[in-house]
Design a protein around this motif. Structure first.
Motif: not given
Length: 135
Positions: A70-72, A32, A115, A112, A74-75, A67
Motif C-alpha cells: 500500500q506504499r505506507d 484492508d 518512491d 521508499e 512508515g507503517a 503496508y
C-alpha cells in the motif's frame, strides 16, 4: 462468522484461522480486509502467548508486507521493526527469521527511496513543462 466455525475449537485455532483467511484475502487483493484478519489473529495470539512471542512477530511481518504494498512505508517499517525485535529476543540475531526480517526492513527502505526518486522525477518534469509553457 469465523468464531462460530466448527474449526475454531479454541482461541489459538481462531488465530490460525484468521491468518489463513487473511492470506486468502491478500491473494484476492483485499488488503484492508486481510489486515483486519491479521489484527484479529495478533490479538488472539497475544491473549494466548503474551505480546512477546514469535506468533505475534509472524503476523506483524504479514502486516508489514501489506503496508509495503500500500506504499505506507512508515507503517511497514514500524511493523517490521517490531517483528525483528520479537524474533531477535526469541531466537537471536543469527536466526533465519531475524535475518529475513532485517532484509524486509532493507526492502522497505529501498522501496521508499525508489518512491521518493520517482516523485522527484515527476516534480522535475512538471517544472520543465511549466517552464516551456511560460517561456
Amino acid at each position: 462468522a469465523l468464531e462460530s466455525s466448527a474449526y475454531a475449537r479454541n482461541s489459538l485455532d481462531m488465530a490460525d484461522l484468521h491468518v489463513k483467511v487473511g492470506d486468502c484475502l491478500v491473494h484476492l487483493d483485499e488488503c484492508d480486509a486481510a489486515l483486519e484478519d491479521f489484527r484479529n489473529a495478533q490479538s488472539k495470539y497475544e491473549e494466548e502467548f503474551g505480546k512477546v512471542h514469535t506468533a505475534v512477530a509472524y503476523v506483524l511481518s504479514k502486516n508489514a508486507s501489506i503496508y509495503l504494498k500500500q506504499r505506507d512505508f512508515g507503517a511497514a517499517l514500524a511493523a517490521n521493526a517490531k517483528a525483528y525485535s520479537l524474533y531477535e529476543e526469541s531466537f537471536g540475531k543469527s536466526h533465519h527469521r531475524s535475518i529475513e526480517t532485517l532484509q524486509d526492513i532493507r526492502l522497505v527502505t529501498v522501496k521508499e527511496m525508489e518512491d521518493l526518486r520517482q516523485q522527484e522525477r515527476q516534480r522535475v518534469r512538471a517544472e520543465r513543462r511549466e517552464l516551456t509553457k511560460g517561456g
